[in-house]
Motif scaffolding. Structure first.
Motif, PDB file in Angstrom:
ATOM      1  N   LYS A 191       0.814  -1.229   0.000  1.00 24.58           N
ATOM      2  CA  LYS A 191       0.000   0.000   0.000  1.00 24.58           C
ATOM      3  C   LYS A 191       0.845   1.276   0.000  1.00 24.58           C
ATOM      4  N   PRO A 192       1.887   1.378   0.867  1.00 23.40           N
ATOM      5  CA  PRO A 192       2.677   2.615   0.878  1.00 23.40           C
ATOM      6  C   PRO A 192       3.389   2.885  -0.445  1.00 23.40           C
ATOM      7  N   VAL A 193       3.628   1.835  -1.235  1.00 23.15           N
ATOM      8  CA  VAL A 193       4.294   2.042  -2.521  1.00 23.15           C
ATOM      9  C   VAL A 193       3.400   2.878  -3.433  1.00 23.15           C
ATOM     10  N   LYS A 215       0.238   8.469  -2.464  1.00 23.48           N
ATOM     11  CA  LYS A 215       0.404   9.719  -3.206  1.00 23.48           C
ATOM     12  C   LYS A 215       1.633  10.514  -2.743  1.00 23.48           C
ATOM     13  N   ASN A 216       2.002  10.398  -1.475  1.00 25.55           N
ATOM     14  CA  ASN A 216       3.036  11.279  -0.916  1.00 25.55           C
ATOM     15  C   ASN A 216       4.455  10.769  -1.139  1.00 25.55           C
ATOM     16  N   ARG A 217       4.675  10.147  -2.300  1.00 28.33           N
ATOM     17  CA  ARG A 217       6.032   9.681  -2.564  1.00 28.33           C
ATOM     18  C   ARG A 217       6.963  10.872  -2.779  1.00 28.33           C
ATOM     19  N   LEU A 218       8.189  10.752  -2.278  1.00 28.46           N
ATOM     20  CA  LEU A 218       9.199  11.783  -2.478  1.00 28.46           C
ATOM     21  C   LEU A 218       9.729  11.633  -3.901  1.00 28.46           C
ATOM     22  N   ARG A 219       9.500  12.644  -4.721  1.00 33.41           N
ATOM     23  CA  ARG A 219       9.861  12.532  -6.128  1.00 33.41           C
ATOM     24  C   ARG A 219      11.188  13.211  -6.454  1.00 33.41           C
ATOM     25  N   PHE A 220      11.467  14.271  -5.712  1.00 37.28           N
ATOM     26  CA  PHE A 220      12.671  15.041  -6.024  1.00 37.28           C
ATOM     27  C   PHE A 220      13.487  15.269  -4.762  1.00 37.28           C
ATOM     28  N   ALA A 221      14.780  15.467  -4.981  1.00 37.28           N
ATOM     29  CA  ALA A 221      15.648  15.802  -3.853  1.00 37.28           C
ATOM     30  C   ALA A 221      15.232  17.166  -3.302  1.00 37.28           C
ATOM     31  N   LYS A 222      15.358  17.293  -1.982  1.00 43.28           N
ATOM     32  CA  LYS A 222      14.884  18.527  -1.364  1.00 43.28           C
ATOM     33  C   LYS A 222      15.882  19.016  -0.330  1.00 43.28           C
ATOM     34  N   VAL A 243      21.245  16.545   8.824  1.00 41.73           N
ATOM     35  CA  VAL A 243      20.738  15.213   8.515  1.00 41.73           C
ATOM     36  C   VAL A 243      20.505  15.065   7.012  1.00 41.73           C
ATOM     37  N   ILE A 244      21.162  14.085   6.445  1.00 44.47           N
ATOM     38  CA  ILE A 244      20.913  13.745   5.039  1.00 44.47           C
ATOM     39  C   ILE A 244      20.108  12.444   5.055  1.00 44.47           C
ATOM     40  N   LEU A 245      18.870  12.548   4.630  1.00 45.79           N
ATOM     41  CA  LEU A 245      17.948  11.415   4.778  1.00 45.79           C
ATOM     42  C   LEU A 245      17.555  10.851   3.410  1.00 45.79           C
ATOM     43  N   PHE A 246      17.731   9.548   3.286  1.00 48.82           N
ATOM     44  CA  PHE A 246      17.270   8.843   2.080  1.00 48.82           C
ATOM     45  C   PHE A 246      15.895   8.263   2.387  1.00 48.82           C
ATOM     46  N   ASN A 247      14.894   8.694   1.674  1.00 46.30           N
ATOM     47  CA  ASN A 247      13.543   8.242   2.051  1.00 46.30           C
ATOM     48  C   ASN A 247      12.631   8.128   0.830  1.00 46.30           C
ATOM     49  N   PRO A 248      11.747   7.132   0.816  1.00 46.96           N
ATOM     50  CA  PRO A 248      10.818   7.020  -0.312  1.00 46.96           C
ATOM     51  C   PRO A 248       9.626   7.975  -0.209  1.00 46.96           C
ATOM     52  N   TRP A 249       9.373   8.503   0.999  1.00 44.89           N
ATOM     53  CA  TRP A 249       8.169   9.311   1.170  1.00 44.89           C
ATOM     54  C   TRP A 249       8.488  10.733   1.627  1.00 44.89           C
TER      55      TRP A 249
END
Lengths: 420, 506
Positions: B267-269, B272-279, B401-407
């Motif tokens: 479901k989380p895949v 809608k709130n997927r992280l699409r771009f680096a921020k 903090v440098i965070l790698f995240n899918p969301w």
């Protein structure tokens, strides 16, 4: 002919223990307990007694299949779930001479080294249930059942289990399932009950009539029993005759007796004005005999087989010329469709299909193609399933249509029954 | 081992093998409905009738064990006739509603009819037995009783695998009905497995029904990320939208099954709130800009103030890449977090209390569970940290903090830099389950937007730092390096892991 099974039928109150004893009841036990179990099995083997539930398998041989070294308890199940349409012989044994059955149970149990026996009783048999329950209580009181029977050190308990109304629970493995508290589904074989039956233990399932013949065999000896009947079908058997005969009822007949004589003499012949058309000789599921075959066939396993049918349970259903066979087959199909346990696809769907065709045909809406369709369905239902319930409607279907095709064709062509 | 001849082919099979399995070993399919290798033999469908030399009647292959010298025919005219007749019986009361049935395309009734029968019905449509449609059996499963062929696989599954009495058959003959026991629901933790073992469209998964025709689904072999058991699964997706996860056979792990909870892990895949771009802050940035900014931020930093926080939710490859990156920076401070806390839903079969797929893997790679060490200033973190971990390392106070995240979620506001990565469904790599079995997951589709694997981000970063490692172009290459460097992984081969996994050393 000695009356092996019905000797006490005319004696009132023989269901009471003292009366039964007074007529020589339980006398065989003394001899039985003086023998080794294997010797009892041998005696029954040499009597040639065959299972009276319908299959006619050698009783002694069946007992011989029970492994004696499994380390598990051995069970005897009494099949008193008599439900085959046209068959009502066990009911009479249960009602009229319950102690004979109990005596037979003790003999069989001793022979197979069983210490707990279950009597699976057709649920609708309430009166027989009361008689049996009372008789078992008496037998316990008198020391024929329970611990240390007659001081021999042999223990045996006998319990009654009442069925809940399923025809299929008369099939021995469905009976075992039901006894275990499960849905009455016949089991896959192998394993056979003799090896893995009730509660996973070696089990023998014997019919009421089979067991009721044991006191005679053990008391009078296998030789006396074998003197009666034919070589391959020794002894006597109960036949329950119904239909338009003068004296319908239950008769003990020496095997090998001509069916014609049985109908016309013992059962008093046809009712006035009725002409015999056909006979179903061994309960509703066996192939039908036409009038000319009835003239020739004898009441024993081999003669019946020669005419393509079976002695079965000995439920003789007489059908006269006025009775419509289309209707007869419809009634049967309804019964088997209703009683199919629903496990195997060919039976679950096939019985219902045959019933639907027959219902349509009987109502005058059959087509000529239906007859061949029925024959084809009967073939497709034969020998394909876990138990023989599908065969039990396939065999009548095939034989009725083959032997009385004209009557079926007339019914279809006239779009109604010509018998009415 | 007994030798049997099946359709002229001699097969050597172990003692006790039934004829369906023996034929399978010889490459011959004996059609069947009720038989299932993991369930007791019911022998009721009668579809697997075969001819055995010297036996007058056809026998069901499922209940017949091989015997030396047995000669079996599975496709002669007699067997084929019986098969057609069984199919006809099964079909007479079937609604034949394939156009609206979810099972269409993966239905054994359809398949066998097409392959073995193709006969025109001899049964009038108005005489069909009607039964209940859309029966709600429990939280996961709907029953269409008219489609049911009463094979009782589902009943046996509940009794024998889930070990509960929930389903039964009531009534008799052609009115037989699959149902729940009075007062009971089909709600055991494995209930949805009955949908996959149902050979027809009678049992459907509420989460999947009416969503997608199965022939549009693309299948990817993967591993369930729902707990440390790592049940083998298939990801079934269409155009980047996952429609269902189904269990994949692995006798050493999950046999044929998975739990209901695991089925929701996709479901989380799809969220809608997927992280699409680096921020950085609120601003979306080009990947190159972000990476340059990170390099600047890290220039001249005391390596002892830098730590990496791996994750039991990420692959071995991602965690290993993080470790090698930190090593190049001169830091050996490696911690990991279990994103999912230990959970009360647990049993002695497939459901483990540790709800993270790779705890064993990340700890094997030398990461320590997060302690109370508060001295670090720079954090490279895989995945959102749970509240409790945040408090332990006091991340909030003037840290980078440098965070790698899918969301892109509220809870990661403590991160200065967010880099989008794939979920399990978009990642190639391995998880190590609680047995120590290294199992491959595969990307069903690429992550959205600029998302890429952690190891790829780190490879790009190392290039900017002008360091030699990590420098990988593919996950298998990374795995090879890991197998060379980490003792427990030594000898493991990415290709050989295949779709059944391989155990770690020791």
């Amino acid at each position: 002919m000695d009356r092996v099974l019905t000797a006490n039928f005319d004696h009132p109150d023989v269901d009471k223990l003292p009366v039964y004893e007074g007529r020589g009841g339980y006398r065989s036990l003394k001899k039985v307990f003086s023998l080794k179990p294997e010797q009892v099995i041998e005696e029954v083997k040499s009597s040639g007694l065959r299972g009276r539930g319908g299959a006619g398998f050698g009783t002694g041989m069946k007992w011989g299949f029970v492994p004696q070294n499994s380390g598990k308890p051995i069970y005897l199940c009494v099949n008193a779930d008599e439900g085959e349409p046209g068959t009502f012989k066990d009911r009479e044994l249960l009602l009229r001479d319950p102690h004979r059955l109990i005596e037979g149970v003790i003999i069989a149990s001793y022979a197979i080294r069983c210490h707990t026996a279950y009597l699976y009783l057709r649920g609708e048999f309430f009166e027989p249930y009361q008689k049996l329950e009372a008789a078992i209580r008496e037998a316990y009181t008198k020391g024929y059942l329970g611990k240390n029977i007659l001081g021999t050190g042999y223990d045996l308990d006998l319990h009654i289990h009442r069925g809940a109304g399923g025809y299929i629970c008369g099939e021995e493995t469905a009976l075992i399932e039901s006894l275990e508290g499960k849905r009455g589904y016949p089991r896959l074989k192998p394993p056979f009950p003799a090896v893995q039956g009730l509660f996973g233990c070696p089990t023998v399932v014997n019919n009421v009539e089979t067991l009721s013949a044991l006191p005679y065999i053990l008391e009078k000896g296998a030789a006396s029993y074998k003197k009666m009947g034919t070589e391959k079908s020794p002894g006597t058997k109960l036949f329950s005759i119904s239909g338009p005969v003068q004296k319908p009822g239950v008769y003990e007949i020496e095997l090998g007796y001509p069916l014609r004589k049985f109908i016309h003499e013992d059962a008093g012949g046809m009712l006035p004005g009725k002409i015999l058309k056909a006979v179903i000789p061994g309960g509703s599921s066996v192939p039908i005999l036409d009038a000319s075959e009835v003239e020739q066939v004898n009441l024993d396993y081999e003669s019946m087989n020669q005419f393509g049918t079976f002695l079965g349970s000995g439920g003789v259903i007489v059908i006269d010329e006025d009775f419509c066979l289309v209707k007869a087959l419809k009634v049967l199909a309804k019964f088997y469709a209703h009683e199919s346990c629903g496990q195997c696809s060919p039976c679950r769907e096939g019985t219902g299909w045959v019933h639907k065709i027959m219902t349509r045909m009987e109502a005058g809406k059959g087509t000529p193609a239906d007859l061949d369709l029925l024959l084809n369905l009967a073939d497709n239902m034969t020998g394909q399933t876990i138990c023989v319930l599908a065969d039990s409607i396939a065999m009548p279907t095939r034989s009725y249509i083959k032997k009385f095709r004209q009557e079926f064709e007339d019914h279809v062509a006239l779009q109604k029954c010509s018998k009415m | 081992m007994p030798k049997v001849t099946i359709d002229e082919k001699v097969v050597d099979v172990p003692e006790g093998t039934n004829l369906i399995e023996a034929a399978r070993l010889g490459g011959i399919e004996v059609p069947h409905y009720c038989y299932h290798p993991k369930l007791s033999v019911a022998g009721n469908c009668r579809m697997c009738l075969v001819e055995i030399e010297k036996q007058p009647k056809l026998q069901i292959a499922c209940n017949t064990k091989v015997a030396e010298g047995m000669v079996v025919k599975t496709q002669n005219p007699r067997v084929e006739k019986a098969r057609r007749s069984v199919l006809e019986f099964i079909l007479i009361n079937h609604p034949i509603d394939c156009p609206i049935c979810d099972q269409a395309g993966e239905c054994k009734l359809q398949e066998y009819y097409m392959k073995h029968d193709l006969a025109v019905s001899r049964f009038p449509i108005e005489e069909k037995v009607h039964k209940d449609k859309a029966v709600d059996l429990g939280p996961w499963v709907m029953l269409d009783m008219e489609r049911c062929i009463l094979c009782t696989r589902c009943v046996r599954f509940c009794q024998e695998v889930a070990e509960v009495n929930e389903l039964c058959v009531s009534e008799r003959g052609d009115h037989s009905t699959l149902t729940t026991f009075p007062g009971a629901k089909l709600e055991n933790p494995y209930s949805a497995n009955v949908v996959e073992i149902c050979p027809v469209g009678a049992l459907t998964n509420k989460d999947f029904r009416f969503k997608c025709r199965v022939w549009f689904l693309k299948r990817t072999e993967s591993v369930c990320p729902g707990c440390s058991m790592g049940c083998n699964i298939n990801i079934d997706q269409n155009e980047g939208e996952i429609h269902r996860l189904t269990p994949r056979v692995n006798e050493e792990v999950n046999e044929h099954w998975m739990c209901d909870e695991g089925r929701l892990t996709y479901k989380p895949v799809n969220q809608k709130n997927r992280l699409r771009f680096a921020k950085m802050g609120e601003k979306d940035l080009h990947p190159d800009e972000v990476l340059r900014a990170v390099r600047e931020m890290m220039t001249g930093v005391d390596p002892n103030l830098v730590c990496g926080i791996g994750s039991a939710q990420f692959t071995n490859e991602d965690n290993y890449a993080l470790a090698s990156f930190l090593k190049e920076l001169g830091s050996s401070h490696l911690f990991y977090h279990r994103f999912e806390p230990a959970h009360p839903s647990v049993d002695d079969y497939l459901i483990k209390a540790d709800k993270n797929p790779n705890t064993k893997g990340v700890s094997t790679l030398g990461f320590k569970e997060i302690g109370g060490d508060r001295r670090f200033k720079f954090f490279f973190v895989l995945g959102a940290l749970p509240e409790e971990a945040l408090n332990r390392i006091a991340l909030e106070q003037q840290k980078k903090v440098i965070l790698f995240n899918p969301w892109d979620e509220e809870t990661v506001h403590y991160a200065d830099t967010l880099l989008p990565v794939g979920t399990f469904a978009e990642t190639e790599g391995t998880f190590t389950n609680c047995q120590g079995r290294v199992q491959r997951i595969r990307a069903a589709f690429p992550p959205p937007g600029e998302g890429r694997p952690v190891w790829q981000w780190l490879t790009h970063l190392t290039r900017l730092f002008e360091k030699p490692a990590p420098n990988y172009t593919t996950a298998p290459a990374l795995f090879l390096s890991m197998a060379n460097q980490i003792a427990a992984f030594r000898g493991l081969d990415y290709e050989k892991i295949g779709n059944q996994g391989m155990l770690l050393k020791g």
